[in-house]
Every structure is written in structure tokens, then in C-alpha cells.
Scaffold this motif. Structure first.
Motif, mmCIF file in Angstrom:
data_model
loop_
_atom_site.group_PDB
_atom_site.id
_atom_site.type_symbol
_atom_site.label_atom_id
_atom_site.label_comp_id
_atom_site.label_asym_id
_atom_site.label_seq_id
_atom_site.Cartn_x
_atom_site.Cartn_y
_atom_site.Cartn_z
ATOM 1 N N GLY A 35 0.829 -1.195 0.000
ATOM 2 C CA GLY A 35 0.000 0.000 0.000
ATOM 3 C C GLY A 35 0.867 1.250 0.000
ATOM 4 N N TYR A 36 0.223 2.392 0.055
ATOM 5 C CA TYR A 36 0.935 3.663 -0.101
ATOM 6 C C TYR A 36 1.378 4.266 1.229
ATOM 7 C CZ TYR A 36 2.060 8.314 -1.791
ATOM 8 O OH TYR A 36 2.713 9.481 -2.072
ATOM 9 N N ILE A 37 0.491 4.341 2.215
ATOM 10 C CA ILE A 37 0.802 4.991 3.487
ATOM 11 C C ILE A 37 1.078 3.953 4.570
ATOM 12 C CG2 ILE A 37 -0.070 6.498 5.337
ATOM 13 C CD1 ILE A 37 0.403 8.025 2.786
ATOM 14 N N GLN A 38 2.196 4.127 5.266
ATOM 15 C CA GLN A 38 2.560 3.271 6.388
ATOM 16 C C GLN A 38 2.950 4.189 7.542
ATOM 17 O OE1 GLN A 38 2.487 -0.200 6.580
ATOM 18 N NE2 GLN A 38 2.934 0.218 8.725
ATOM 19 N N SER A 39 2.040 4.404 8.502
ATOM 20 C CA SER A 39 2.296 5.378 9.568
ATOM 21 C C SER A 39 3.026 4.789 10.774
ATOM 22 C CB SER A 39 0.985 6.022 10.026
ATOM 23 O OG SER A 39 0.128 5.056 10.580
ATOM 24 N N THR A 40 3.204 3.487 10.790
ATOM 25 C CA THR A 40 3.957 2.816 11.848
ATOM 26 C C THR A 40 5.134 2.091 11.208
ATOM 27 O OG1 THR A 40 1.908 2.466 13.072
ATOM 28 C CG2 THR A 40 3.800 1.141 13.723
ATOM 29 N N PRO A 41 6.333 2.205 11.758
ATOM 30 C CA PRO A 41 7.494 1.512 11.166
ATOM 31 C C PRO A 41 7.289 0.002 11.093
ATOM 32 C CG PRO A 41 8.210 3.111 12.801
ATOM 33 C CD PRO A 41 6.720 3.018 12.913
ATOM 34 N N ILE A 42 7.663 -0.550 9.953
ATOM 35 C CA ILE A 42 7.615 -2.001 9.769
ATOM 36 C C ILE A 42 8.997 -2.476 9.320
ATOM 37 C CG2 ILE A 42 5.158 -2.145 9.238
ATOM 38 C CD1 ILE A 42 6.021 -2.377 6.260
ATOM 39 N N ARG A 43 9.358 -3.667 9.769
ATOM 40 C CA ARG A 43 10.635 -4.254 9.355
ATOM 41 C C ARG A 43 10.479 -4.815 7.950
ATOM 42 N NH1 ARG A 43 13.494 -8.889 9.157
ATOM 43 N NH2 ARG A 43 11.778 -10.169 9.941
ATOM 44 N N LEU A 44 11.441 -4.516 7.094
ATOM 45 C CA LEU A 44 11.430 -5.044 5.730
ATOM 46 C C LEU A 44 12.197 -6.364 5.748
ATOM 47 C CD1 LEU A 44 12.173 -1.749 3.763
ATOM 48 C CD2 LEU A 44 9.961 -2.802 4.263
ATOM 49 N N PRO A 45 11.491 -7.496 5.675
ATOM 50 C CA PRO A 45 12.139 -8.795 5.877
ATOM 51 C C PRO A 45 13.151 -9.170 4.795
ATOM 52 C CG PRO A 45 9.871 -9.087 5.177
ATOM 53 C CD PRO A 45 10.065 -7.622 5.415
ATOM 54 N N TYR A 46 13.051 -8.580 3.630
ATOM 55 C CA TYR A 46 13.949 -8.949 2.547
ATOM 56 C C TYR A 46 15.248 -8.137 2.556
ATOM 57 C CZ TYR A 46 10.744 -5.381 0.806
ATOM 58 O OH TYR A 46 9.946 -4.268 0.692
ATOM 59 N N PHE A 47 15.432 -7.270 3.550
ATOM 60 C CA PHE A 47 16.695 -6.559 3.718
ATOM 61 C C PHE A 47 17.304 -6.983 5.042
ATOM 62 C CE2 PHE A 47 14.554 -3.490 0.869
ATOM 63 C CZ PHE A 47 15.489 -3.495 -0.143
ATOM 64 N N GLN A 48 18.448 -7.659 4.978
ATOM 65 C CA GLN A 48 19.151 -8.097 6.175
ATOM 66 C C GLN A 48 20.621 -7.756 6.040
ATOM 67 O OE1 GLN A 48 18.245 -12.258 6.341
ATOM 68 N NE2 GLN A 48 16.171 -11.923 7.069
ATOM 69 N N ASN A 49 21.301 -7.649 7.176
ATOM 70 C CA ASN A 49 22.727 -7.302 7.207
ATOM 71 C C ASN A 49 23.014 -5.984 6.508
ATOM 72 O OD1 ASN A 49 23.447 -9.738 8.566
ATOM 73 N ND2 ASN A 49 23.207 -10.793 6.617
ATOM 74 N N VAL A 50 22.093 -5.041 6.630
ATOM 75 C CA VAL A 50 22.251 -3.726 6.010
ATOM 76 C C VAL A 50 23.041 -2.830 6.959
ATOM 77 C CG1 VAL A 50 21.021 -1.671 5.194
ATOM 78 C CG2 VAL A 50 20.190 -3.947 4.607
ATOM 79 N N HIS A 51 23.955 -2.084 6.401
ATOM 80 C CA HIS A 51 24.774 -1.156 7.182
ATOM 81 C C HIS A 51 24.278 0.280 7.019
ATOM 82 C CE1 HIS A 51 28.276 0.582 9.080
ATOM 83 N NE2 HIS A 51 28.470 1.325 8.028
ATOM 84 N N GLN A 52 23.790 0.616 5.817
ATOM 85 C CA GLN A 52 23.429 2.002 5.542
ATOM 86 C C GLN A 52 22.395 2.076 4.425
ATOM 87 O OE1 GLN A 52 26.801 4.230 4.138
ATOM 88 N NE2 GLN A 52 25.933 6.176 4.739
ATOM 89 N N VAL A 53 21.549 3.104 4.498
ATOM 90 C CA VAL A 53 20.567 3.385 3.453
ATOM 91 C C VAL A 53 20.844 4.787 2.935
ATOM 92 C CG1 VAL A 53 18.119 3.676 2.917
ATOM 93 C CG2 VAL A 53 18.818 1.968 4.584
#
Length: 150
Positions: free
Chosen positions: A116-134
Motif C-alpha cells: 500500500g501507499y501509506i505506512q504510519s507505523t514503522p515495519i521491518r522489511l524482511p527482505y533486507f538483512q545485514n544492512v549497514h546504511q541506506v
């Protein structure tokens, strides 16, 4: 001059004052300012933000604007190490390498059109792991991964 419609100068002055107060009272480590929202990562790993919230960009579960800092609704056990945003999308990277997203999934920026378009509460993106920086641009984001320990 009407107090109900503050000028850009008044809003800028208020934002600067809030930054000074928040930096000293909440022990800010990193500030991200843009598009009517201020994000502040504190040394204890908590994330606060304030400003325009029409697309859920404050992560407090609402779309109501805030004139004082509110804590993003991240899980209590989560410690944030870095933050990033573009005009309408917000990201937080945890010390564990997980990525949380909130705000607008504008132009399917997170690659999940079913979300969907609006997400007003943070959700974990399961397909991104071991990320250091965005790093975000207007309509794209780059995720830098950490090499896995052997």
C-alpha cells in the motif's frame, strides 16, 4: 499577521529552536531535516521526529502533524544506528542490520506494491538483512549491506 497561518520564516525559526532544545534535552547523535520533518536519532538508539505527518512520516501511528518530538513506534528491543529519508519515505537501520520503513511507499520505493501507499507505523522489511546504511534520492533508495562474518 495571522497566527493561524505561520510564514515559512516562522516555521524555520521554530524548527531551529526545537532542534537546539531537543539536541540538549534528548542527547541527539544525528539529525535529519527535510520536507517539513525533523528526524533525530539519540545516543541511546531511540528515534524521535516532528513536523508534517500527512503521509505517516513521523512513524507515530498517526498522520497528525507534531510540533514537539514524538518517539517512533519501533519495537522496544530495537536500537537504531542510522536513519535516512527522502521527501515522503523514512528508513532506520538497526544495530542488527535490519531495515525499518514508514511513510509513503511512493513509486513503490521499497519494492513491495502490495504494502500500500501509506505506512504510519514503522515495519521491518524482511527482505533486507545485514544492512549497514541506506541512502535515498527522490524516487530511489540504495541499501549497503555488511559482509557476513565468517
Amino acid at each position: 499577521m495571522s497566527l493561524s497561518k505561520p510564514s515559512v520564516v516562522h516555521l524555520l525559526a521554530l524548527t531551529c529552536l526545537m532542534l537546539v532544545i531537543a539536541r540538549h534535552t534528548l542527547d541527539a547523535q544525528h539529525l535529519k531535516v527535510g520536507s517539513g520533518v525533523v528526524m533525530m536519532l539519540c545516543k541511546d538508539g531511540n528515534l524521535y521526529s516532528w513536523g508534517y505527518n500527512g503521509k505517516g512520516g513521523l512513524g507515530d501511528g498517526t498522520t497528525q502533524p507534531r510540533t514537539s518530538p514524538v518517539r517512533a513506534l519501533l519495537p522496544d528491543s530495537t536500537t537504531i544506528q542510522s536513519i535516512e529519508s527522502n521527501d515522503v519515505s523514512r528508513f532506520a537501520v538497526t544495530t542488527e542490520g535490519d531495515v525499518y520503513f514508514w511513510g509513503a511507499n511512493d513509486q513503490n520505493i521499497i519494492g513491495a506494491p502490495s504494502m500500500g501507499y501509506i505506512q504510519s507505523t514503522p515495519i521491518r522489511l524482511p527482505y533486507f538483512q545485514n544492512v549497514h546504511q541506506v541512502a535515498c534520492g527522490e524516487s530511489m533508495c540504495y541499501f549497503r549491506r555488511c559482509p557476513k562474518a565468517s
